[in-house]
Design a protein around this motif. Structure first.
Motif, PDB file in Angstrom:
ATOM      1  N   LEU A 165       0.830  -1.207   0.000  1.00 55.03           N
ATOM      2  CA  LEU A 165       0.000   0.000   0.000  1.00 55.03           C
ATOM      3  C   LEU A 165       0.867   1.260   0.000  1.00 55.03           C
ATOM      4  O   LEU A 165       0.568   2.221  -0.723  1.00 55.03           O
ATOM      5  N   ILE A 166       1.932   1.270   0.785  1.00 55.59           N
ATOM      6  CA  ILE A 166       2.842   2.420   0.806  1.00 55.59           C
ATOM      7  C   ILE A 166       3.456   2.631  -0.582  1.00 55.59           C
ATOM      8  O   ILE A 166       3.504   3.755  -1.096  1.00 55.59           O
ATOM      9  N   GLU A 167       3.898   1.549  -1.199  1.00 52.78           N
ATOM     10  CA  GLU A 167       4.470   1.645  -2.550  1.00 52.78           C
ATOM     11  C   GLU A 167       3.425   2.119  -3.565  1.00 52.78           C
ATOM     12  O   GLU A 167       3.732   2.895  -4.468  1.00 52.78           O
ATOM     13  N   ALA A 168       2.191   1.660  -3.418  1.00 52.85           N
ATOM     14  CA  ALA A 168       1.113   2.082  -4.315  1.00 52.85           C
ATOM     15  C   ALA A 168       0.846   3.578  -4.162  1.00 52.85           C
ATOM     16  O   ALA A 168       0.675   4.284  -5.168  1.00 52.85           O
TER      17      ALA A 168
ATOM     18  N   SER B 211      -7.184  -6.502  -1.226  1.00 52.45           N
ATOM     19  CA  SER B 211      -6.382  -7.473  -1.965  1.00 52.45           C
ATOM     20  C   SER B 211      -7.262  -8.665  -2.329  1.00 52.45           C
ATOM     21  O   SER B 211      -8.267  -8.943  -1.680  1.00 52.45           O
ATOM     22  N   ASP B 212      -6.863  -9.392  -3.363  1.00 49.38           N
ATOM     23  CA  ASP B 212      -7.729 -10.434  -3.925  1.00 49.38           C
ATOM     24  C   ASP B 212      -7.569 -11.811  -3.271  1.00 49.38           C
ATOM     25  O   ASP B 212      -7.662 -12.832  -3.948  1.00 49.38           O
TER      26      ASP B 212
ATOM     27  N   PHE C  89      -7.591  -5.828  -5.833  1.00 54.94           N
ATOM     28  CA  PHE C  89      -6.388  -5.778  -6.641  1.00 54.94           C
ATOM     29  C   PHE C  89      -5.557  -7.012  -6.351  1.00 54.94           C
ATOM     30  O   PHE C  89      -5.766  -7.683  -5.338  1.00 54.94           O
ATOM     31  N   GLU C  90      -4.626  -7.321  -7.239  1.00 53.87           N
ATOM     32  CA  GLU C  90      -3.781  -8.497  -7.073  1.00 53.87           C
ATOM     33  C   GLU C  90      -2.930  -8.354  -5.809  1.00 53.87           C
ATOM     34  O   GLU C  90      -2.233  -7.351  -5.628  1.00 53.87           O
ATOM     35  N   THR C  91      -2.986  -9.361  -4.957  1.00 55.72           N
ATOM     36  CA  THR C  91      -2.261  -9.358  -3.695  1.00 55.72           C
ATOM     37  C   THR C  91      -0.775  -9.086  -3.919  1.00 55.72           C
ATOM     38  O   THR C  91      -0.160  -9.661  -4.817  1.00 55.72           O
ATOM     39  N   ALA C  92      -0.237  -8.196  -3.101  1.00 59.54           N
ATOM     40  CA  ALA C  92       1.192  -7.844  -3.093  1.00 59.54           C
ATOM     41  C   ALA C  92       1.656  -7.160  -4.382  1.00 59.54           C
ATOM     42  O   ALA C  92       2.837  -7.092  -4.652  1.00 59.54           O
ATOM     43  N   ASN C  93       0.721  -6.627  -5.150  1.00 58.17           N
ATOM     44  CA  ASN C  93       1.064  -5.965  -6.410  1.00 58.17           C
ATOM     45  C   ASN C  93       0.767  -4.467  -6.265  1.00 58.17           C
ATOM     46  O   ASN C  93      -0.371  -4.025  -6.445  1.00 58.17           O
TER      47      ASN C  93
ATOM     48  N   ILE D 111       1.620  -2.008  -8.143  1.00 60.03           N
ATOM     49  CA  ILE D 111       1.231  -1.356  -9.398  1.00 60.03           C
ATOM     50  C   ILE D 111      -0.268  -1.524  -9.638  1.00 60.03           C
ATOM     51  O   ILE D 111      -0.963  -0.568  -9.979  1.00 60.03           O
ATOM     52  N   ASP D 112      -0.781  -2.731  -9.441  1.00 59.23           N
ATOM     53  CA  ASP D 112      -2.215  -2.975  -9.609  1.00 59.23           C
ATOM     54  C   ASP D 112      -3.012  -2.188  -8.573  1.00 59.23           C
ATOM     55  O   ASP D 112      -4.054  -1.604  -8.895  1.00 59.23           O
ATOM     56  N   CYS D 113      -2.524  -2.155  -7.351  1.00 61.26           N
ATOM     57  CA  CYS D 113      -3.197  -1.386  -6.296  1.00 61.26           C
ATOM     58  C   CYS D 113      -3.250   0.086  -6.689  1.00 61.26           C
ATOM     59  O   CYS D 113      -4.300   0.728  -6.603  1.00 61.26           O
TER      60      CYS D 113
END
Length: 181
Positions: free
Chosen positions: A13-16, A101-102, A119-123, A125-127
């Motif tokens: 989430l922080i990266e997103a 997350s999905d 969104f795709e878990t641990a992704n 970019i998708d988040c």
């Protein structure tokens, strides 16, 4: 909202949020939860590394209620593992749109596009893509809020207990028929 444990995956989430900010959107992230000093510190270091200190806030002793949740535009749960996610239901009960997350338990709560998104878990970019899509389409949020509020009514304690009873009855029935063979 969620304790600072590895499975809550605050890093994604922080990266997103960093991606969303870098694409020119004004965002804030409020992370709320109980303390696990090691994970909390890792998240704080990541926030500093990404230069997000002015837009990411940590609330480690915050009472989460309707007055707190109503301050926000979106609820995001980026967990990698969850047994029975309560926090998204609480957000939906406060008419807050949700992005999760999905993982299977989250996807059971959300009817994609109807009362929330995943969104795709641990992704990250998708988040980030989903957050940006939500930001770009504010006209759809009112309906998502209303649908989420109505959906949460399907998760009353009586309904959850009834579903759990049926689940265990099916397991017992399956085991009994398996043992007969």
């Amino acid at each position: 909202v969620g304790n600072f444990y590895w499975q809550k995956d605050h890093q994604t989430l922080i990266e997103a949020v960093n991606i969303v900010r870098n694409q020119g959107y004004k965002v804030e992230l409020h992370l709320v939860g109980g303390r696990n000093e090691e994970i909390l510190k890792k998240n704080q270091v990541l926030v500093q590394k990404l230069n997000l200190i002015s837009i990411v806030f940590f609330h480690t002793n915050k009472r989460v209620d309707k007055s707190f949740l109503s301050q926000f535009d979106l609820f995001v749960l980026s967990t990698k593992s969850e047994y029975s996610p309560i926090a998204p239901l609480e957000a939906m009960a406060c008419s807050l749109p949700v992005l999760v997350s999905d993982i299977a338990p989250n996807m059971e709560l959300i009817q994609y596009g109807h009362d929330g998104f995943y969104f795709e878990t641990a992704n990250s970019i998708d988040c980030a893509d989903k957050i940006i899509t939500i930001i770009k389409n504010p006209q759809n949020l009112h309906l998502k809020k209303e649908n989420g509020y109505n959906r949460v009514k399907e998760f009353t304690p009586d309904i959850i207990v009834r579903n759990l009873e049926r689940f265990y009855e099916n397991i017992i029935e399956t085991n009994n028929s398996f043992n007969k063979h």
